[in-house]
Design a protein around this motif. Sequence first.
Motif, short mmCIF file in Angstrom:
data_model
loop_
_atom_site.label_atom_id
_atom_site.label_comp_id
_atom_site.label_asym_id
_atom_site.label_seq_id
_atom_site.Cartn_x
_atom_site.Cartn_y
_atom_site.Cartn_z
N ASP A 151 0.85 -1.19 0.00
CA ASP A 151 0.00 0.00 0.00
C ASP A 151 0.89 1.24 0.00
O ASP A 151 1.98 1.25 0.57
CB ASP A 151 -0.90 -0.02 1.25
CG ASP A 151 -1.99 1.02 1.18
OD1 ASP A 151 -2.00 1.79 0.20
OD2 ASP A 151 -2.82 1.05 2.10
N THR A 152 0.42 2.29 -0.64
CA THR A 152 1.18 3.54 -0.69
C THR A 152 1.03 4.37 0.57
O THR A 152 1.73 5.36 0.73
CB THR A 152 0.74 4.38 -1.90
OG1 THR A 152 -0.67 4.62 -1.80
CG2 THR A 152 1.04 3.65 -3.20
N TYR A 197 10.50 0.54 0.34
CA TYR A 197 11.43 0.62 1.47
C TYR A 197 11.29 -0.67 2.27
O TYR A 197 10.24 -0.93 2.87
CB TYR A 197 11.11 1.84 2.32
CG TYR A 197 12.11 2.12 3.41
CD1 TYR A 197 13.46 2.34 3.11
CD2 TYR A 197 11.71 2.19 4.74
CE1 TYR A 197 14.37 2.61 4.11
CE2 TYR A 197 12.63 2.47 5.75
CZ TYR A 197 13.97 2.67 5.43
OH TYR A 197 14.87 2.93 6.42
N LEU A 198 12.32 -1.50 2.27
CA LEU A 198 12.30 -2.83 2.91
C LEU A 198 13.05 -2.76 4.23
O LEU A 198 14.22 -2.34 4.26
CB LEU A 198 12.94 -3.87 1.99
CG LEU A 198 13.16 -5.27 2.57
CD1 LEU A 198 11.83 -5.94 2.90
CD2 LEU A 198 13.97 -6.13 1.60
N THR A 199 12.38 -3.20 5.32
CA THR A 199 12.98 -3.14 6.65
C THR A 199 12.72 -4.44 7.39
O THR A 199 11.57 -4.91 7.44
CB THR A 199 12.40 -1.97 7.47
OG1 THR A 199 12.62 -0.76 6.76
CG2 THR A 199 13.05 -1.89 8.84
N HIS A 247 13.75 0.08 -6.42
CA HIS A 247 13.03 0.85 -7.43
C HIS A 247 12.19 -0.04 -8.34
O HIS A 247 11.39 0.47 -9.12
CB HIS A 247 14.00 1.67 -8.26
CG HIS A 247 14.68 2.75 -7.48
ND1 HIS A 247 15.69 2.48 -6.57
CD2 HIS A 247 14.49 4.10 -7.45
CE1 HIS A 247 16.09 3.62 -6.03
NE2 HIS A 247 15.39 4.62 -6.54
N HIS A 248 12.40 -1.34 -8.28
CA HIS A 248 11.67 -2.26 -9.13
C HIS A 248 11.17 -3.44 -8.29
O HIS A 248 11.59 -3.63 -7.15
CB HIS A 248 12.56 -2.75 -10.28
CG HIS A 248 13.16 -1.65 -11.10
ND1 HIS A 248 12.42 -0.87 -11.96
CD2 HIS A 248 14.44 -1.18 -11.15
CE1 HIS A 248 13.21 0.03 -12.54
NE2 HIS A 248 14.44 -0.13 -12.05
N LEU A 270 5.74 1.72 0.41
CA LEU A 270 5.94 2.40 -0.88
C LEU A 270 5.94 3.91 -0.69
O LEU A 270 5.12 4.46 0.07
CB LEU A 270 4.84 2.01 -1.86
CG LEU A 270 4.83 0.58 -2.39
CD1 LEU A 270 3.74 0.42 -3.43
CD2 LEU A 270 6.18 0.19 -2.98
N THR A 271 6.86 4.58 -1.38
CA THR A 271 6.89 6.05 -1.39
C THR A 271 7.02 6.52 -2.85
O THR A 271 7.59 5.81 -3.69
CB THR A 271 8.09 6.57 -0.58
OG1 THR A 271 9.30 6.02 -1.12
CG2 THR A 271 7.97 6.17 0.88
#
Length: 832
Positions: free
Chosen positions: A552-553, A587-589, A633-634, A659-660
């Motif tokens: 989700d954004t 953004y993966l955390t 980015h992908h 997502l950003t």
Amino acid sequence: MAGQNCGVTIALLGVLLLGAVRLLRGAEASEIALPHGSGIMVFIKPGTPPLPVKPCYIISSKRHKTSLTIKPGEKEVFSFSCHDPENHFVVEIQKNIDCMSGPCPFGEVQLQPSTSALPTLNRTFIWDVKAHKSIGLELQFAIPRLRQIGPGERCPDGVTHSISGRIDATAVKIGTFCSNGTVSRIKMQEGVKVALHLPWFHNRNVSGFSIANRSSIKRLCIIESVFEGEGSATLMSANYPDGFPEDELMTWQFVIPAHLRASVSFLHFNVSNCEKKEERVEYYIPGSTTNPEVFRLEDKQPGNMAGNFNLSLQGCDQDAQNPGILRLQFQVLVQHPQNESNKIYLVDLSNEQAMSLTIEPRPIKLSRKFVPGCFVCLDSRTCSTNLTLTSGSKHKISFLCDNLTRLWMNAEKTISCMDHRYCHRRSHSLQVPGDILQLPVQLHDFSWKLLVPKDRLSLALVPAQKLQQHTQEKVCNTSFSYLVASAVPGQELYFGFFCPGGSIEQIQVKQNISVTLRTFAPSFRQEATRQGLTVSFIPFFKEEGVFTVTPDTKNKVYLRSPNWDRGLPSLTSVSWNISVPSNQVAYLTFLKERTGVVCQTGRAFMIIQEQRSKAEEIFSLEDEVLPKPSFHHHSFWVNISNCSPVSGKQLDLFFWVLLTPRTMDLTVIIIVVVGGGALLLFALGLIICFVKKNRKKKKNKGPPVGIYNGNINTQMPMQPKKCQKGRKDSDSHVYDVIDDTMVYGHLLQDSNGSFLQPEVDTYRPFQGPSGDCPPSPPPICSRAPTAKLTTDEPSPGFPAESETEPYTFSHPNNGSTDVPLLDTHEPEEPGE
């Protein structure tokens, strides 16, 4: 402190006074005189428990005795040698009533001798009435009537009635009863025996029943149970828990107020081995056109009955070698009718297959107070506390229940495919049928078992609305959720709880699973439109599970590995396919620094692979810390492959994705502008260079390239050996064109460091179409430490840049010894 001393003093005085009274009572003499012809005998004998250490004796005629018998016409004066005779002796008063040789003394039964004339011992009054088989005897019990108790039960006040009958010379136990019940009359023939047990401290001076003469009842007995209002009664067959007499008939008559409803439930029963006839129960129900209604003991019994009714138990002729035991314990529940009891619900399961629906009570704490029953009735008459409906039929049901929230429904359906050629790519909808949702009972669970042929097909679940995985950080707040778990025998694998309103678009699983829709609130009926899954049979794959996620954004997407509380099973692999739109950045955390896994055998790995560039990072989950937060980015894959972990050191992975919007900063803009200018200048230089070359080539007398000239030598002239240059002095190491394999060759290494020959000139790190399958993990059996690899670093299989000369791209010049680029107008002459 003074108050406490005063209390202790009073307690001690009380004990001393009680002891003095008991001593005086033990020394006090008792006198019993029985008149002639009374038919009464008195027995004072040791109690059932073993004698205490200190003995006690009956003192009569200056002699010490252990028992005493007083017959009609005798008088006896006696005392006890101890102060607590009630702990040593009991008194039994027997009265024989013979109705065969003379008239029976019908009417109220008296206690003779009176309790005041008897010593303060536990007392048992026994009336033994003998009569002809053609004479019926009726015992009538005054209010508060009697309540039957089972083996091992005790009456609160210690007062019990034990009633027995007789078949020829054989005694038959009808039952043991306490006060405060519904049993008002018991009718018998061929005699009756009543024993009234009174504790020594009870001052009761009446028997509480009377005897009346009735005609023959032509059965063992009839028990009448009267209900004044709502309530329940538990009753048992004769000789319970022993066997019911062979080929006998016993009847219960129930008197029910017209405004109430009664239901029968069999609590415990056994059937014997019959040679003739058949054991059964018969109901005489007012208003029924099929009286008597006959049921087997195994059948569901009638319910929701208005008015009085009779229930009869009929035995059979038993096998002499192996008779077995017929016994029955049942309950009658009387309560007010409910609005739902008059409403009929049609549940149409005729189009369903391999499905069952069970309506049953919720687990509740038992209460000592009367609780009205909660029954489900099939065709309005066959009622029970639980009911199971099967597929292939239509069912009419109703409810006899004061509060329908005390019930819930559980359903199960099996969808199987045994022929992979027939089922491939077929799909089924996992949705609760509307006929179940219309019932006034909350649905608790609906489980689908999805079965596929082993190693032939796998399963894909696609929800009607994208799903959210339930985690502590983001809980499901909907009225229902899906539990996805393995249905493979012996495999305890739970993929997790999922609810609508998330980012998971698809769940693919390797083999058999169960999908359970579980509700948490009555509002599920309003949210039922949000439920719905579609399962498809897809080609078999070896991953234990693959989750397709589009984050989700606005919110973080929390994802965790299956079996979160127990750890991922040994040697299994799970992947997440994270989709990133073109105008977004993911953004993966990871929420923990380490997974905590300790491998016993094999290695545990995680692979993060960009689906577009095929760049991947490999991490050893046992040795390395999890990667720092990163931007993607992908679209990309996250794959984990487990080893065989040590007990208690399991593999758990927990991460979130956000997502950003993708933005271009000032540095990137400057680089683009400067790069564009440099390219423009470079293009101008090339144009000037080509113009100069063309002018020189026009002076050449040779034919232009593209026109065939048979007099021209087409072979390229060789360079003179005397003009050889060393590699360092010449440009022989500069190439105009370089093969992709030379640049990307390090990607062609296998896990052992050797080079693989690609079938095509594109690197494919895993099988299947690019982007559709998760990355293949490294061999999990390797124990060698694995460093993090990226496509941006040189492969260990190639020498370093300091050990060999670099290969570069170059534009042609006049001094080059290599084959020049062909000119579009005229070729250069060889050797120029």
